[in-house]
Scaffold this motif. Structure first.
Motif, mmCIF file in Angstrom:
data_model
loop_
_atom_site.group_PDB
_atom_site.id
_atom_site.type_symbol
_atom_site.label_atom_id
_atom_site.label_comp_id
_atom_site.label_asym_id
_atom_site.label_seq_id
_atom_site.Cartn_x
_atom_site.Cartn_y
_atom_site.Cartn_z
ATOM 1 N N VAL A 100 -24.530 -3.648 75.460
ATOM 2 C CA VAL A 100 -24.945 -4.511 76.572
ATOM 3 C C VAL A 100 -24.378 -5.930 76.407
ATOM 4 O O VAL A 100 -24.004 -6.570 77.401
ATOM 5 C CB VAL A 100 -26.483 -4.533 76.699
ATOM 6 N N HIS A 101 -24.308 -6.425 75.175
ATOM 7 C CA HIS A 101 -23.660 -7.720 74.957
ATOM 8 C C HIS A 101 -22.160 -7.627 75.248
ATOM 9 O O HIS A 101 -21.563 -8.578 75.778
ATOM 10 C CB HIS A 101 -23.889 -8.191 73.522
ATOM 11 N N GLY A 102 -21.552 -6.494 74.902
ATOM 12 C CA GLY A 102 -20.139 -6.307 75.189
ATOM 13 C C GLY A 102 -19.850 -6.237 76.673
ATOM 14 O O GLY A 102 -18.802 -6.722 77.131
ATOM 15 N N LEU A 103 -20.742 -5.642 77.454
ATOM 16 C CA LEU A 103 -20.566 -5.620 78.908
ATOM 17 C C LEU A 103 -20.567 -7.038 79.474
ATOM 18 O O LEU A 103 -19.747 -7.376 80.349
ATOM 19 C CB LEU A 103 -21.676 -4.806 79.560
ATOM 20 N N ARG A 104 -21.478 -7.853 78.976
ATOM 21 C CA ARG A 104 -21.525 -9.237 79.461
ATOM 22 C C ARG A 104 -20.218 -9.960 79.156
ATOM 23 O O ARG A 104 -19.669 -10.670 80.014
ATOM 24 C CB ARG A 104 -22.704 -9.964 78.812
ATOM 25 N N ALA A 105 -19.697 -9.795 77.943
ATOM 26 C CA ALA A 105 -18.435 -10.436 77.579
ATOM 27 C C ALA A 105 -17.283 -9.886 78.414
ATOM 28 O O ALA A 105 -16.363 -10.624 78.790
ATOM 29 C CB ALA A 105 -18.153 -10.229 76.087
ATOM 30 N N PHE A 107 -17.346 -8.701 81.578
ATOM 31 C CA PHE A 107 -17.372 -9.293 82.913
ATOM 32 C C PHE A 107 -17.022 -10.776 82.871
ATOM 33 O O PHE A 107 -16.365 -11.297 83.783
ATOM 34 C CB PHE A 107 -18.748 -9.100 83.549
ATOM 35 N N LEU A 108 -17.431 -11.468 81.812
ATOM 36 C CA LEU A 108 -17.135 -12.894 81.717
ATOM 37 C C LEU A 108 -15.638 -13.149 81.592
ATOM 38 O O LEU A 108 -15.090 -14.024 82.276
ATOM 39 C CB LEU A 108 -17.880 -13.499 80.522
ATOM 40 N N VAL A 109 -14.970 -12.375 80.745
ATOM 41 C CA VAL A 109 -13.530 -12.569 80.592
ATOM 42 C C VAL A 109 -12.797 -12.164 81.865
ATOM 43 O O VAL A 109 -11.763 -12.743 82.224
ATOM 44 C CB VAL A 109 -12.997 -11.782 79.372
ATOM 45 N N GLY A 110 -13.328 -11.178 82.597
ATOM 46 C CA GLY A 110 -12.717 -10.799 83.863
ATOM 47 C C GLY A 110 -12.841 -11.889 84.907
ATOM 48 O O GLY A 110 -11.882 -12.182 85.636
ATOM 49 N N VAL A 111 -14.020 -12.513 84.980
ATOM 50 C CA VAL A 111 -14.231 -13.582 85.955
ATOM 51 C C VAL A 111 -13.365 -14.792 85.625
ATOM 52 O O VAL A 111 -12.712 -15.362 86.513
ATOM 53 C CB VAL A 111 -15.719 -13.979 85.992
ATOM 54 N N ILE A 112 -13.338 -15.188 84.350
ATOM 55 C CA ILE A 112 -12.557 -16.366 83.970
ATOM 56 C C ILE A 112 -11.065 -16.105 84.114
ATOM 57 O O ILE A 112 -10.338 -16.880 84.760
ATOM 58 C CB ILE A 112 -12.894 -16.788 82.527
ATOM 59 N N GLY A 113 -10.585 -15.009 83.514
ATOM 60 C CA GLY A 113 -9.163 -14.711 83.592
ATOM 61 C C GLY A 113 -8.698 -14.436 85.003
ATOM 62 O O GLY A 113 -7.683 -14.983 85.461
ATOM 63 N N PRO A 168 -14.432 -17.415 76.602
ATOM 64 C CA PRO A 168 -13.835 -18.336 77.578
ATOM 65 C C PRO A 168 -12.395 -18.714 77.255
ATOM 66 O O PRO A 168 -11.555 -18.790 78.157
ATOM 67 C CB PRO A 168 -14.759 -19.560 77.520
ATOM 68 N N VAL A 169 -12.100 -18.963 75.974
ATOM 69 C CA VAL A 169 -10.731 -19.318 75.593
ATOM 70 C C VAL A 169 -9.792 -18.139 75.839
ATOM 71 O O VAL A 169 -8.663 -18.301 76.331
ATOM 72 C CB VAL A 169 -10.681 -19.764 74.119
ATOM 73 N N GLN A 170 -10.248 -16.945 75.516
ATOM 74 C CA GLN A 170 -9.447 -15.757 75.761
ATOM 75 C C GLN A 170 -9.171 -15.583 77.255
ATOM 76 O O GLN A 170 -8.044 -15.313 77.669
ATOM 77 C CB GLN A 170 -10.165 -14.523 75.220
ATOM 78 N N GLY A 171 -10.207 -15.762 78.089
ATOM 79 C CA GLY A 171 -10.024 -15.665 79.528
ATOM 80 C C GLY A 171 -9.081 -16.721 80.067
ATOM 81 O O GLY A 171 -8.294 -16.470 80.986
ATOM 82 N N ILE A 237 -9.529 -7.692 82.206
ATOM 83 C CA ILE A 237 -10.375 -6.889 81.316
ATOM 84 C C ILE A 237 -9.526 -5.987 80.429
ATOM 85 O O ILE A 237 -9.788 -5.843 79.230
ATOM 86 C CB ILE A 237 -11.370 -6.062 82.153
ATOM 87 N N LEU A 238 -8.502 -5.374 80.999
ATOM 88 C CA LEU A 238 -7.634 -4.491 80.211
ATOM 89 C C LEU A 238 -6.875 -5.273 79.145
ATOM 90 O O LEU A 238 -6.743 -4.816 77.999
ATOM 91 C CB LEU A 238 -6.659 -3.759 81.131
#
Length: 309
Positions: A100-105, A107-113, A168-171, A237-238
């Protein structure tokens, strides 16, 4: 002599008038889009899967007893049961908590990137397509330079030399390297719209360039821009999952890609710990797959030639 039928008698009205009265009023563009959207199975299924996974990622961590997904909370390598829904790792970590923590990360990287890439693509594509001339040549040359640079290699080098890596930095770095193809597509669409009558009228009225772009051109491309963002979202995400799997993911958190990397590193497949690597693999596939299915559904909704009914 027979009496004449009174005015308004249905028997005396033309058939065409009666049929026209029975027909429903024409749908507005917005209502027409909603009409086909709620009847498109691809769009509904894709959005439903994304919504369920997003809700799991947002609410799931709040329901866990331990806020740390990497904490040791049970017996080692235990299969799924009533206490640990997805079992535990070889170190006694709860797989469901990590999921569940991984799902949050994810979606976050998808939104930012995806968001950063979409904004850069729109700015470059709009101004290159509308202004033309030397502005178009400079922006197109810059886009082509970024396009031919191996973005994955750049991300590998950058992530390898970053001391502390976060989602965030990754995104951010993914967004800065994944926008060129979208910019070229938006430029082509803008180039075809800049000669329309409503754009010429806005230009003759003295409107500035940015007003014409964002008040006249962008609204007429809203459906295309939304679908482009979905593709950039899934692509981010990919890319993030690939970086995570090779060990260049966040150093201060957990993600689905890092779960796969950890499972591979500690031989979960060889040890038969399927509950360690199956959930993150299914999660990544479900998120990206649902996004692309929803994108196909949106294409059918917005494109009358692709509508089945």
């Amino acid at each position: 002599m027979n009496a004449m039928p009174p005015p308004g008698d249905p028997a005396t009205e033309p058939a065409a008038v009666t049929e026209a009265a029975q027909q429903s009023p024409p749908l507005t563009p917005t209502r027409e889009t909603l009409h086909y959207a709620v009847r498109n199975p691809k769009l509904l299924i894709g959005l439903a899967v994304v919504a369920v996974l997003l809700l799991t990622g947002l609410v799931g961590p709040l329901l866990l007893d331990d806020a740390d997904p990497n904490a040791y909370s049970g017996p080692q390598a235990a299969p799924p049961d009533g206490e640990h829904w997805f079992g535990t790792t070889s170190f006694g970590q709860d797989v469901f908590g990590q999921f569940v923590h991984g799902l949050r990360a994810t979606f976050l990287v998808g939104v930012i990137g995806g968001g950063i890439a979409a904004m850069i693509a729109m700015l470059v594509g709009f101004f290159a397509g509308y202004r033309g001339g030397w502005v178009d040549e400079v922006l197109t040359m810059f886009t082509n330079i970024v396009l031919v640079i191996p973005s994955l290699a750049v991300l590998l080098i950058v992530n390898a030399y970053l001391g502390v890596r976060s989602v965030p930095v990754q995104g951010l770095f993914i967004g800065l390297t994944s926008w060129p193809w979208a910019a070229r597509a938006i430029r082509a669409q803008t180039f075809s719209l800049r000669t329309r009558d409503f754009v010429d009228l806005a230009r003759l009225s003295g409107s500035r360039t940015w007003k014409i772009i964002f008040r006249e051109i962008a609204p007429n491309m809203s459906s295309y821009l939304f679908m482009t963002f979905i593709l950039l979202f899934g692509g981010s995400i990919l890319i993030a999952s690939s970086l995570d799997f090779i060990g260049l993911g966040p150093t201060d958190g957990v993600s689905l890609g890092l779960m796969l990397q950890s499972a591979q590193q500690w031989s979960a497949l060889q040890l038969g710990l399927w509950w360690w690597f199956v959930p993150p693999g299914v999660g990544i596939t479900a998120v990206v797959g649902a996004l692309y299915v929803a994108n196909v559904g949106l294409d059918e909704v917005f494109n009358p030639k692709l509508r089945e009914s």
